[in-house]
Each structure stands twice: as structure tokens, then as C-alpha cells.
Design an enzyme around this catalytic site. Structure first.
Site, PDB file in Angstrom:
ATOM      1  N   LEU A 131       0.855  -1.176   0.000  1.00 27.89           N
ATOM      2  CA  LEU A 131       0.000   0.000   0.000  1.00 27.89           C
ATOM      3  C   LEU A 131       0.892   1.226   0.000  1.00 27.89           C
ATOM      4  O   LEU A 131       1.958   1.220   0.624  1.00 27.89           O
ATOM      5  CB  LEU A 131      -0.895   0.031   1.250  1.00 27.89           C
ATOM      6  CG  LEU A 131      -1.980  -1.039   1.383  1.00 27.89           C
ATOM      7  CD1 LEU A 131      -2.733  -0.857   2.703  1.00 27.89           C
ATOM      8  CD2 LEU A 131      -2.947  -0.998   0.205  1.00 27.89           C
ATOM      9  N   ASP A 132       0.455   2.277  -0.680  1.00 27.95           N
ATOM     10  CA  ASP A 132       1.188   3.542  -0.624  1.00 27.95           C
ATOM     11  C   ASP A 132       1.360   3.967   0.822  1.00 27.95           C
ATOM     12  O   ASP A 132       0.516   3.678   1.682  1.00 27.95           O
ATOM     13  CB  ASP A 132       0.422   4.641  -1.364  1.00 27.95           C
ATOM     14  CG  ASP A 132       0.452   4.476  -2.872  1.00 27.95           C
ATOM     15  OD1 ASP A 132       1.258   3.685  -3.374  1.00 27.95           O
ATOM     16  OD2 ASP A 132      -0.355   5.154  -3.541  1.00 27.95           O
ATOM     17  N   ARG A 133       2.423   4.707   1.080  1.00 29.02           N
ATOM     18  CA  ARG A 133       2.691   5.189   2.439  1.00 29.02           C
ATOM     19  C   ARG A 133       1.511   5.990   2.991  1.00 29.02           C
ATOM     20  O   ARG A 133       1.188   5.901   4.183  1.00 29.02           O
ATOM     21  CB  ARG A 133       3.952   6.065   2.433  1.00 29.02           C
ATOM     22  CG  ARG A 133       4.398   6.538   3.811  1.00 29.02           C
ATOM     23  CD  ARG A 133       5.671   7.350   3.730  1.00 29.02           C
ATOM     24  NE  ARG A 133       5.457   8.621   3.061  1.00 29.02           N
ATOM     25  CZ  ARG A 133       5.060   9.734   3.685  1.00 29.02           C
ATOM     26  NH1 ARG A 133       4.857   9.725   5.000  1.00 29.02           N
ATOM     27  NH2 ARG A 133       4.901  10.848   3.013  1.00 29.02           N
TER      28      ARG A 133
END
Length: 288
Positions: A131-133
């Protein structure tokens, strides 16, 4: 599966460096500076057989050495990582905003992988996807190296149904639901991904769930920043997005405006047990 040459230290595996060939000390200093030389002299660099590299070691082109990276100074991410499910094979967590999935760039210790390896005492823990940060929600890890490929393959082949929730403005003229299909490219060194002409490689079903701007996003592919690009492209960028449509400079210790994007649910048939799996985020800030 070949065992690791050296194990995990501080919840991090070693870095592998492929050599140009010749005296190893001189090459590492030339490529990475005096700190790399200090690691050789301290006996902290080993070759592919686990033998310690010293200042006289010469290796051929294409040979590899292994060493541990120096940890950068990082701003602590002040949020917990709730565990949704844990068994012998997998760990599923509810990742908070602002925490990267795994080490990359300036985010190393403050990542979900490193923090979970420490807190759960699972040195072989590995993410099955990312997942994106800035994205919160359901994130799956495998507990042992020999399982990693089987679960990663599910995600790579699109065999996991993923559902996201997002908050954004509502445009009455925007006809929904709709499927957005286009070509997204993320180039190294650029913060933003862009759309360009060519064969589509990104597809998302976008639905408006409520008049106050709650959306359900169902990606059928997994390009970098796909959901953020697709929503911004429709003129309804996700609230709190510092990249789309414009880049906004946010200080590393500013956690006041999270991206309102949640990986809400994943479903798949387990490659080990054969059973149907479904995991749902318990974060409620998006729909209250």
C-alpha cells in the site's frame, strides 16, 4: 529456496551489492564512500558464501557481497498497527496512514514491515503486496520465506479482489458509476504518475456511495498511485492528497491531513489452505 547468507539484524535483511570486479574494498569505497570501507574493516561485509571480506579480498565481475545498511534518522510515525488476523502462514494488519509498507528511500525503520518484525518477533515476515505510504487499510504479510511467492502471485495475477473507500468532492455532472481505463506511467525521480497515450494498463470501477462524497473504488489492476490518478483525472481528487492534482510540500512530522483513502477489504482463495479469505478494515473515520 537458498537460505540467506546472513540473517536479519534490527528487523532488516542485508543489502546485496553486485560488483564490477577487482579489489572489493576499493570498489565499495569508490561507489559508496568511506562508510562502506569502515564496514569492510569492521568485518561487516561477507561474500556469497558467507566468508568475511577484508581489505585484501578480490572478487570477479558479477560477484556479490552483503552488508547491513546504516539507518537514517526518521520521524516516528505516531500510530499503531492493529492486527486483524494472525495464523501460522499470514498476518493481516490495518495499516495506518503515513507508514510505508517496506523500507525504501528515507523510510526504513518507520515502515510496517520493520515495526511488525520487531513487535511480532517474526524475522521472515514479508509483504504479499504493498500500500502507498499515505494509504491506510488492509495489508497482508506472509510469515515464512517459503510462503511468500505463493501469496505474492495471487496479487500479481489479479486474483485478489480489493475494495477501497475514499472521500472526495461531488460533481453533479459526473456520471457514476463508471469504469476508468487508461495508461499510467510512473517514472523514476518523478513524484507524480502520469497518464499517456497507449495500451491501457490501469482500470478502476468508481462508484459514489453517498451524497457527502463517500466513494467505493474497485481496482482491477494495480498501477502505482492508480486510484489517486483516476480520481484526480475525473476532477474529484481524493481529500488530503498532497500529489494530485498538484504537488504540495508537507513537512515529515506533519500528520494532520491524512489522505482519505482506505484499503477497506480484500478477498481471495487461500493458496495454502484452499479456503476463501476475507479481511475488512476496522477503521471507521471514512464513513462516520
Amino acid at each position: 529456496m537458498k537460505p540467506a547468507v546472513i540473517g536479519v539484524r534490527d528487523a532488516l535483511g542485508p543489502v546485496r551489492v553486485r560488483l564490477h570486479g577487482g579489489p572489493v574494498l576499493a570498489e565499495l569505497v569508490g561507489r559508496f564512500g568511506s562508510q562502506a570501507g569502515a564496514k569492510v574493516r569492521a568485518g561487516e561485509v561477507v561474500d556469497a558464501d558467507g566468508a568475511v571480506v577484508d581489505d585484501a579480498t578480490v572478487l570477479p565481475p558479477g560477484a556479490s557481497v552483503y552488508l547491513y545498511r546504516d539507518l537514517p534518522d526518521e520521524v516516528p510515525v505516531p500510530f499503531d498497527i492493529p492486527v486483524l488476523h494472525r495464523d501460522d502462514d499470514i498476518v493481516v494488519v490495518d495499516k495506518p496512514h503515513f507508514l510505508a509498507t517496506m523500507p525504501r528511500g528515507r523510510h526504513v525503520a518507520q515502515t510496517a514491515l520493520v515495526r511488525l518484525r520487531c513487535s511480532l518477533a517474526l524475522p521472515e515476515l514479508s509483504p504479499a503486496h504493498r500500500l502507498d505510504r499515505l494509504t491506510a487499510g488492509v495489508l497482508l504479510f506472509t510469515t515464512r520465506r517459503e510462503l511468500r511467492g505463493r501469496y505474492q502471485t495471487l496479487f500479481a495475477r489479479g486474483l485478489v479482489r480489493k475494495t477501497y473507500l475514499a472521500r472526495a468532492d461531488v460533481h453533479p455532472a459526473l456520471v457514476l458509476p463508471r469504469v476508468v481505463r487508461n495508461r499510467i506511467v510512473k517514472r523514476r525521480g518523478n513524484l507524480q504518475a502520469v497518464t499517456e497515450a497507449g495500451e491501457p494498463n490501469a482500470e478502476t470501477l468508481i462508484e459514489l456511495l453517498s451524497a457527502d462524497g463517500l466513494y467505493r473504488l474497485t481496482p482491477r489492476t494495480g498501477r502505482t498511485h492508480q486510484l489517486r490518478v483516476h480520481m484526480a483525472g475525473l476532477g474529484v481528487p481524493i481529500h488530503g492528497d498532497p500529489l494530485y492534482p498538484k504537488v504540495i510540500d508537507v513537512h515529515p512530522d506533519d500528520f494532520s491531513t491524512p489522505l482519505q483513502l482506505l484499503a477497506h477489504r480484500i478477498e481471495f482463495d487461500d493458496p495454502v489452505t484452499g479456503s476463501h479469505r476475507e479481511f475488512v478494515s476496522r477503521r471507521e473515520e471514512f464513513w462516520l
